[in-house]
Design a protein around this motif. Structure first.
Motif, PDB file in Angstrom:
ATOM      1  N   ASN A  54     -18.744 -13.984 -35.153  1.00  0.00           N
ATOM      2  CA  ASN A  54     -19.566 -12.800 -35.375  1.00  0.00           C
ATOM      3  C   ASN A  54     -18.683 -11.612 -35.016  1.00  0.00           C
ATOM      4  O   ASN A  54     -18.550 -11.256 -33.857  1.00  0.00           O
ATOM      5  CB  ASN A  54     -20.823 -12.841 -34.523  1.00  0.00           C
ATOM      6  N   VAL A  55     -18.051 -11.052 -36.028  1.00  0.00           N
ATOM      7  CA  VAL A  55     -17.070  -9.997 -35.821  1.00  0.00           C
ATOM      8  C   VAL A  55     -17.434  -8.814 -36.707  1.00  0.00           C
ATOM      9  O   VAL A  55     -17.744  -8.987 -37.884  1.00  0.00           O
ATOM     10  CB  VAL A  55     -15.649 -10.501 -36.171  1.00  0.00           C
ATOM     11  N   ARG A  56     -17.424  -7.624 -36.129  1.00  0.00           N
ATOM     12  CA  ARG A  56     -17.718  -6.398 -36.864  1.00  0.00           C
ATOM     13  C   ARG A  56     -16.488  -5.495 -36.867  1.00  0.00           C
ATOM     14  O   ARG A  56     -15.908  -5.234 -35.805  1.00  0.00           O
ATOM     15  CB  ARG A  56     -18.876  -5.628 -36.221  1.00  0.00           C
ATOM     16  N   PRO A  57     -16.111  -4.997 -38.053  1.00  0.00           N
ATOM     17  CA  PRO A  57     -14.995  -4.049 -38.117  1.00  0.00           C
ATOM     18  C   PRO A  57     -15.503  -2.615 -38.025  1.00  0.00           C
ATOM     19  O   PRO A  57     -16.675  -2.339 -38.281  1.00  0.00           O
ATOM     20  CB  PRO A  57     -14.426  -4.312 -39.514  1.00  0.00           C
ATOM     21  N   SER A  58     -14.609  -1.726 -37.682  1.00  0.00           N
ATOM     22  CA  SER A  58     -14.947  -0.307 -37.722  1.00  0.00           C
ATOM     23  C   SER A  58     -14.964   0.155 -39.177  1.00  0.00           C
ATOM     24  O   SER A  58     -14.516  -0.548 -40.078  1.00  0.00           O
ATOM     25  CB  SER A  58     -13.916   0.497 -36.924  1.00  0.00           C
ATOM     26  N   HIS A  59     -15.491   1.338 -39.379  1.00  0.00           N
ATOM     27  CA  HIS A  59     -15.545   1.931 -40.719  1.00  0.00           C
ATOM     28  C   HIS A  59     -14.129   2.164 -41.232  1.00  0.00           C
ATOM     29  O   HIS A  59     -13.252   2.593 -40.489  1.00  0.00           O
ATOM     30  CB  HIS A  59     -16.315   3.248 -40.658  1.00  0.00           C
ATOM     31  N   PHE A  60     -13.909   1.894 -42.510  1.00  0.00           N
ATOM     32  CA  PHE A  60     -12.622   2.146 -43.144  1.00  0.00           C
ATOM     33  C   PHE A  60     -12.642   3.536 -43.764  1.00  0.00           C
ATOM     34  O   PHE A  60     -13.551   3.870 -44.523  1.00  0.00           O
ATOM     35  CB  PHE A  60     -12.342   1.099 -44.216  1.00  0.00           C
ATOM     36  N   ASN A  61     -11.659   4.346 -43.439  1.00  0.00           N
ATOM     37  CA  ASN A  61     -11.549   5.688 -43.990  1.00  0.00           C
ATOM     38  C   ASN A  61     -10.560   5.655 -45.151  1.00  0.00           C
ATOM     39  O   ASN A  61      -9.353   5.506 -44.933  1.00  0.00           O
ATOM     40  CB  ASN A  61     -11.078   6.672 -42.913  1.00  0.00           C
ATOM     41  N   PRO A  62     -11.025   5.782 -46.407  1.00  0.00           N
ATOM     42  CA  PRO A  62     -10.109   5.722 -47.549  1.00  0.00           C
ATOM     43  C   PRO A  62      -9.080   6.851 -47.567  1.00  0.00           C
ATOM     44  O   PRO A  62      -8.049   6.733 -48.212  1.00  0.00           O
ATOM     45  CB  PRO A  62     -11.028   5.794 -48.768  1.00  0.00           C
ATOM     46  N   ASN A  63      -9.344   7.929 -46.824  1.00  0.00           N
ATOM     47  CA  ASN A  63      -8.362   9.018 -46.736  1.00  0.00           C
ATOM     48  C   ASN A  63      -7.214   8.692 -45.793  1.00  0.00           C
ATOM     49  O   ASN A  63      -6.204   9.387 -45.783  1.00  0.00           O
ATOM     50  CB  ASN A  63      -9.041  10.316 -46.293  1.00  0.00           C
ATOM     51  N   ARG A  64      -7.406   7.662 -44.976  1.00  0.00           N
ATOM     52  CA  ARG A  64      -6.363   7.196 -44.053  1.00  0.00           C
ATOM     53  C   ARG A  64      -6.211   5.683 -44.211  1.00  0.00           C
ATOM     54  O   ARG A  64      -6.544   4.913 -43.298  1.00  0.00           O
ATOM     55  CB  ARG A  64      -6.740   7.522 -42.621  1.00  0.00           C
ATOM     56  N   PRO A  65      -5.681   5.228 -45.347  1.00  0.00           N
ATOM     57  CA  PRO A  65      -5.651   3.787 -45.620  1.00  0.00           C
ATOM     58  C   PRO A  65      -4.772   2.974 -44.677  1.00  0.00           C
ATOM     59  O   PRO A  65      -4.978   1.774 -44.531  1.00  0.00           O
ATOM     60  CB  PRO A  65      -5.146   3.704 -47.063  1.00  0.00           C
ATOM     61  N   ARG A  66      -3.834   3.602 -44.021  1.00  0.00           N
ATOM     62  CA  ARG A  66      -2.965   2.853 -43.097  1.00  0.00           C
ATOM     63  C   ARG A  66      -3.525   2.787 -41.674  1.00  0.00           C
ATOM     64  O   ARG A  66      -2.948   2.135 -40.809  1.00  0.00           O
ATOM     65  CB  ARG A  66      -1.574   3.442 -43.095  1.00  0.00           C
ATOM     66  N   GLU A  67      -4.633   3.463 -41.425  1.00  0.00           N
ATOM     67  CA  GLU A  67      -5.268   3.410 -40.109  1.00  0.00           C
ATOM     68  C   GLU A  67      -5.918   2.033 -39.938  1.00  0.00           C
ATOM     69  O   GLU A  67      -6.693   1.588 -40.769  1.00  0.00           O
ATOM     70  CB  GLU A  67      -6.319   4.507 -40.021  1.00  0.00           C
ATOM     71  N   LYS A  68      -5.614   1.365 -38.846  1.00  0.00           N
ATOM     72  CA  LYS A  68      -6.114   0.010 -38.620  1.00  0.00           C
ATOM     73  C   LYS A  68      -7.607   0.015 -38.307  1.00  0.00           C
ATOM     74  O   LYS A  68      -8.099   0.916 -37.639  1.00  0.00           O
ATOM     75  CB  LYS A  68      -5.351  -0.658 -37.478  1.00  0.00           C
ATOM     76  N   GLN A  69      -8.285  -1.013 -38.791  1.00  0.00           N
ATOM     77  CA  GLN A  69      -9.682  -1.188 -38.419  1.00  0.00           C
ATOM     78  C   GLN A  69      -9.739  -1.721 -36.989  1.00  0.00           C
ATOM     79  O   GLN A  69      -8.809  -2.385 -36.520  1.00  0.00           O
ATOM     80  CB  GLN A  69     -10.365  -2.177 -39.361  1.00  0.00           C
ATOM     81  N   LEU A  70     -10.829  -1.444 -36.301  1.00  0.00           N
ATOM     82  CA  LEU A  70     -11.045  -1.956 -34.955  1.00  0.00           C
ATOM     83  C   LEU A  70     -12.052  -3.089 -35.044  1.00  0.00           C
ATOM     84  O   LEU A  70     -13.065  -2.975 -35.728  1.00  0.00           O
ATOM     85  CB  LEU A  70     -11.580  -0.855 -34.038  1.00  0.00           C
ATOM     86  N   LEU A  71     -11.779  -4.188 -34.363  1.00  0.00           N
ATOM     87  CA  LEU A  71     -12.688  -5.338 -34.363  1.00  0.00           C
ATOM     88  C   LEU A  71     -13.414  -5.447 -33.048  1.00  0.00           C
ATOM     89  O   LEU A  71     -12.834  -5.267 -31.980  1.00  0.00           O
ATOM     90  CB  LEU A  71     -11.918  -6.642 -34.584  1.00  0.00           C
ATOM     91  N   THR A  72     -14.690  -5.792 -33.145  1.00  0.00           N
ATOM     92  CA  THR A  72     -15.512  -6.089 -31.978  1.00  0.00           C
ATOM     93  C   THR A  72     -16.326  -7.328 -32.310  1.00  0.00           C
ATOM     94  O   THR A  72     -16.883  -7.435 -33.400  1.00  0.00           O
ATOM     95  CB  THR A  72     -16.457  -4.917 -31.660  1.00  0.00           C
ATOM     96  N   GLY A  73     -16.376  -8.263 -31.384  1.00  0.00           N
ATOM     97  CA  GLY A  73     -17.171  -9.465 -31.600  1.00  0.00           C
ATOM     98  C   GLY A  73     -16.536 -10.679 -30.960  1.00  0.00           C
ATOM     99  O   GLY A  73     -15.736 -10.561 -30.033  1.00  0.00           O
ATOM    100  N   ASN A 149     -13.203  -3.445 -29.789  1.00  0.00           N
ATOM    101  CA  ASN A 149     -12.463  -2.305 -30.331  1.00  0.00           C
ATOM    102  C   ASN A 149     -10.957  -2.522 -30.340  1.00  0.00           C
ATOM    103  O   ASN A 149     -10.192  -1.616 -30.018  1.00  0.00           O
ATOM    104  CB  ASN A 149     -12.813  -1.027 -29.564  1.00  0.00           C
ATOM    105  N   ASN A 150     -10.543  -3.727 -30.707  1.00  0.00           N
ATOM    106  CA  ASN A 150      -9.121  -4.029 -30.821  1.00  0.00           C
ATOM    107  C   ASN A 150      -8.638  -3.714 -32.232  1.00  0.00           C
ATOM    108  O   ASN A 150      -9.255  -4.155 -33.208  1.00  0.00           O
ATOM    109  CB  ASN A 150      -8.851  -5.497 -30.495  1.00  0.00           C
ATOM    110  N   PRO A 151      -7.530  -2.979 -32.360  1.00  0.00           N
ATOM    111  CA  PRO A 151      -7.005  -2.687 -33.699  1.00  0.00           C
ATOM    112  C   PRO A 151      -6.412  -3.945 -34.323  1.00  0.00           C
ATOM    113  O   PRO A 151      -5.824  -4.775 -33.630  1.00  0.00           O
ATOM    114  CB  PRO A 151      -5.923  -1.636 -33.443  1.00  0.00           C
TER     115      PRO A 151
END
Length: 193
Positions: A54-73, A149-151
């Motif tokens: 059960n893992v949730r990612p942070s919101h993906f910002n298409p204006n910053r495609p190289r910014e890593k998602q953060l995982l929690t779960g 909140n791990n990248p």
């Protein structure tokens, strides 16, 4: 006659007169984005498998495609280890015309599921299991492995190119005829810019 010529030119010059950016539907270097629904279990009906996530990612910002998602779960397993005597299968279903096209890409690992996971998904493996591994042995022991909140950089070193689009991933793991885990996630594969 003028309308037909205009329509024909519009069709032929479509790529030159588009407004905005088109998503190239070809394959190539990519970035994987887990959609906000996250990663979830795909157990068979009326059965709870020993392993689940059960893992949730942070919101993906298409204006910053190289910014890593953060995982929690968490990823949790009980009573059964996943090791190199286990098998695994990864299936990607593709979305086209608002329908799922099943089995667009199938990656079977008839043995060595743990090593396949470690070698093919190193960032996910390291995030959850690196701290608990025993040198020289690839075994995911029963327990609860959590992140907050791990990248994460979704890197698959043995798949340098993938087709772009929207996909549903299903990963199954088991031993012999016994199914121990079914993990699923909705994702997008977009061009690396």
């Amino acid at each position: 006659m003028g309308f037909i010529l205009w329509a024909l030119l519009t069709f032929l010059c479509h790529n030159k007169i588009q407004h905005g950016n088109a998503l190239n539907s070809f394959a190539g270097p990519y970035i994987i984005v887990i959609e906000e629904r996250g990663a979830y279990r795909c157990d068979p009906p009326n059965v709870q498998l020993p392993w689940g996530w059960n893992v949730r990612p942070s919101h993906f910002n298409p204006n910053r495609p190289r910014e890593k998602q953060l995982l929690t779960g968490n990823i949790a397993g009980e009573n059964v280890s996943i090791d190199d005597s286990s098998w695994a299968t990864i299936v990607l279903d593709s979305s086209s015309n608002n329908q799922w096209k099943e089995n667009a890409l199938v990656l079977p690992f008839k043995a060595k599921a743990c090593t396949a996971f470690k070698m093919n998904m190193p960032t996910l493996y390291n995030l959850f299991y690196k701290k608990t591994e025993t040198k020289g042995v690839c075994r995911l022991k029963p327990g609860v492995y959590t992140v907050k909140n791990n990248p994460i950089d979704w890197v698959f070193p043995n798949l340098p190119i993938l087709p772009y689009g929207r996909f549903r991933l299903r990963a199954t793991v088991g031993k012999a005829e016994n199914l121990h885990a079914c993990f699923s996630a909705d994702l997008k594969i977009i061009p690396k810019t």
